[in-house]
Design a protein around this motif. Structure first.
Motif, mmCIF file in Angstrom:
data_model
loop_
_atom_site.group_PDB
_atom_site.id
_atom_site.type_symbol
_atom_site.label_atom_id
_atom_site.label_comp_id
_atom_site.label_asym_id
_atom_site.label_seq_id
_atom_site.Cartn_x
_atom_site.Cartn_y
_atom_site.Cartn_z
ATOM 1 N N ARG A 193 0.826 -1.202 0.000
ATOM 2 C CA ARG A 193 0.000 0.000 0.000
ATOM 3 C C ARG A 193 0.867 1.262 0.000
ATOM 4 O O ARG A 193 0.546 2.240 -0.664
ATOM 5 C CB ARG A 193 -0.952 -0.001 1.202
ATOM 6 N N ASP A 194 1.976 1.229 0.734
ATOM 7 C CA ASP A 194 2.887 2.370 0.730
ATOM 8 C C ASP A 194 3.444 2.603 -0.676
ATOM 9 O O ASP A 194 3.538 3.749 -1.144
ATOM 10 C CB ASP A 194 4.033 2.149 1.714
ATOM 11 N N ARG A 195 3.821 1.510 -1.342
ATOM 12 C CA ARG A 195 4.337 1.631 -2.702
ATOM 13 C C ARG A 195 3.263 2.143 -3.659
ATOM 14 O O ARG A 195 3.516 3.028 -4.482
ATOM 15 C CB ARG A 195 4.857 0.270 -3.178
ATOM 16 N N MET A 196 2.035 1.624 -3.540
ATOM 17 C CA MET A 196 0.966 2.055 -4.418
ATOM 18 C C MET A 196 0.634 3.520 -4.202
ATOM 19 O O MET A 196 0.359 4.258 -5.164
ATOM 20 C CB MET A 196 -0.285 1.194 -4.220
ATOM 21 N N ARG A 197 0.668 3.974 -2.983
ATOM 22 C CA ARG A 197 0.403 5.397 -2.720
ATOM 23 C C ARG A 197 1.434 6.255 -3.449
ATOM 24 O O ARG A 197 1.092 7.272 -4.056
ATOM 25 C CB ARG A 197 0.437 5.674 -1.215
ATOM 26 N N ALA B 283 -8.352 7.387 -5.908
ATOM 27 C CA ALA B 283 -9.121 6.401 -5.140
ATOM 28 C C ALA B 283 -8.272 5.150 -4.990
ATOM 29 O O ALA B 283 -8.166 4.340 -5.910
ATOM 30 C CB ALA B 283 -10.439 6.076 -5.839
ATOM 31 N N MET B 284 -7.657 5.000 -3.838
ATOM 32 C CA MET B 284 -6.769 3.866 -3.591
ATOM 33 C C MET B 284 -7.517 2.741 -2.891
ATOM 34 O O MET B 284 -7.943 2.872 -1.747
ATOM 35 C CB MET B 284 -5.580 4.312 -2.739
ATOM 36 N N ASP B 285 -7.695 1.655 -3.601
ATOM 37 C CA ASP B 285 -8.311 0.426 -3.077
ATOM 38 C C ASP B 285 -9.731 0.647 -2.565
ATOM 39 O O ASP B 285 -10.211 -0.126 -1.734
ATOM 40 C CB ASP B 285 -7.440 -0.190 -1.977
ATOM 41 N N PHE C 79 -6.993 5.546 -9.973
ATOM 42 C CA PHE C 79 -7.639 4.617 -9.049
ATOM 43 C C PHE C 79 -7.020 3.229 -9.193
ATOM 44 O O PHE C 79 -6.288 2.953 -10.142
ATOM 45 C CB PHE C 79 -9.147 4.561 -9.292
ATOM 46 N N THR C 80 -7.307 2.376 -8.234
ATOM 47 C CA THR C 80 -6.752 1.026 -8.249
ATOM 48 C C THR C 80 -7.854 -0.020 -8.326
ATOM 49 O O THR C 80 -8.975 0.185 -7.837
ATOM 50 C CB THR C 80 -5.896 0.740 -6.999
ATOM 51 N N ILE D 191 -1.777 -7.229 -4.043
ATOM 52 C CA ILE D 191 -1.643 -7.180 -5.501
ATOM 53 C C ILE D 191 -2.686 -6.190 -6.003
ATOM 54 O O ILE D 191 -3.886 -6.391 -5.797
ATOM 55 C CB ILE D 191 -1.866 -8.554 -6.164
ATOM 56 N N SER D 192 -2.232 -5.126 -6.641
ATOM 57 C CA SER D 192 -3.158 -4.089 -7.071
ATOM 58 C C SER D 192 -2.625 -3.390 -8.308
ATOM 59 O O SER D 192 -1.397 -3.271 -8.473
ATOM 60 C CB SER D 192 -3.375 -3.084 -5.933
#
Length: 230
Positions: free
Chosen positions: A46-50, A132-134, A161-162, A222-223
């Motif tokens: 989640r930190d990486r995706m942000r 919009a994250m997750d 968004f994810t 996984i996102s």
């Protein structure tokens, strides 16, 4: 047999899940408190995706109005406000909004408006960017296309968004989840790919372009990030 879920039914189910079941888990996961190995991979993912999502918007957001849709405990909203944005941070879970408000640093508090409710509420106004994250991972392709259609007229630039990617592993997990009665299980992530969302957009006559940004694989997280431009 139940009809296919609609946006409103799924939204209500997710709200109930977070406010009744997952608030404490989510609060710990998004904090600095020690967590198990599995949850540590989710936290790292989640930190990486942000970071991936923030890289899709300008580093200087002074003068921009930004929507953090499904803000959770507020990490994305704070990062956007630190770039100078006027942020509307909304989540369907009032419990998560309470946590986000308590965690919000004093130096950016004046630039963030926290709201409990639906990210598509027209009264939220217009935005330069939205993220919009997750928060859309539980919806079908038709509902996602509908969200894009409703948000597009109020969006000047892009919506990042994810979604859960349509991988063999996630598809297998999703099929197992479908075997359980809806009343006995939490909301299930719905795997998607870019083409499927594009087909749903075409069917719903949604104007705009969609592109894949990056997929993050971190253990049990996984996102895929996508960008929509109206």
């Amino acid at each position: 047999m139940d009809a296919a879920p609609t946006y409103e039914r799924t939204r209500a189910r997710v709200e109930d899940y977070f406010d009744r079941t997952a608030t404490r888990t989510w609060e710990r996961l998004t904090s600095d408190a020690p967590v198990s190995g599995i949850r540590a991979t989710v936290r790292a993912g989640r930190d990486r995706m942000r970071d991936v999502m923030l890289a899709q918007v300008p580093g200087d957001l002074r003068g921009a109005r930004v929507l953090d849709a499904g803000c959770g405990t507020g990490a994305m909203a704070v990062a956007l406000a630190e770039r100078g944005a006027d942020v509307v941070a909304i989540d369907i879970s009032p419990a998560l909004i309470d946590i986000a408000q308590k965690r919000c640093p004093a130096e950016v508090r004046s630039r963030i408006t926290f709201r409990a409710g639906d990210m598509l509420m027209p009264e939220l106004g217009d935005f330069d960017y939205a993220l919009a994250m997750d928060s859309m991972i539980y919806y079908g392709a038709g509902d996602i296309a509908g969200c894009l259609d409703r948000l597009a007229p109020r969006l000047a630039n892009s919506f990042v968004f994810t979604l859960a990617p349509r991988t063999p592993l996630l598809m297998a997990m999703w099929r197992v989840g479908q075997m359980f009665p809806r009343s006995d299980r939490s909301p299930t992530m719905v795997p998607h790919n870019l083409r499927g969302i594009e087909r749903a957009m075409y069917a719903a006559d949604v104007a705009g372009t969609l592109r894949a940004v990056e997929r993050v694989n971190s253990g049990f997280y996984i996102s895929s990030a996508l960008e929509f431009r109206p």
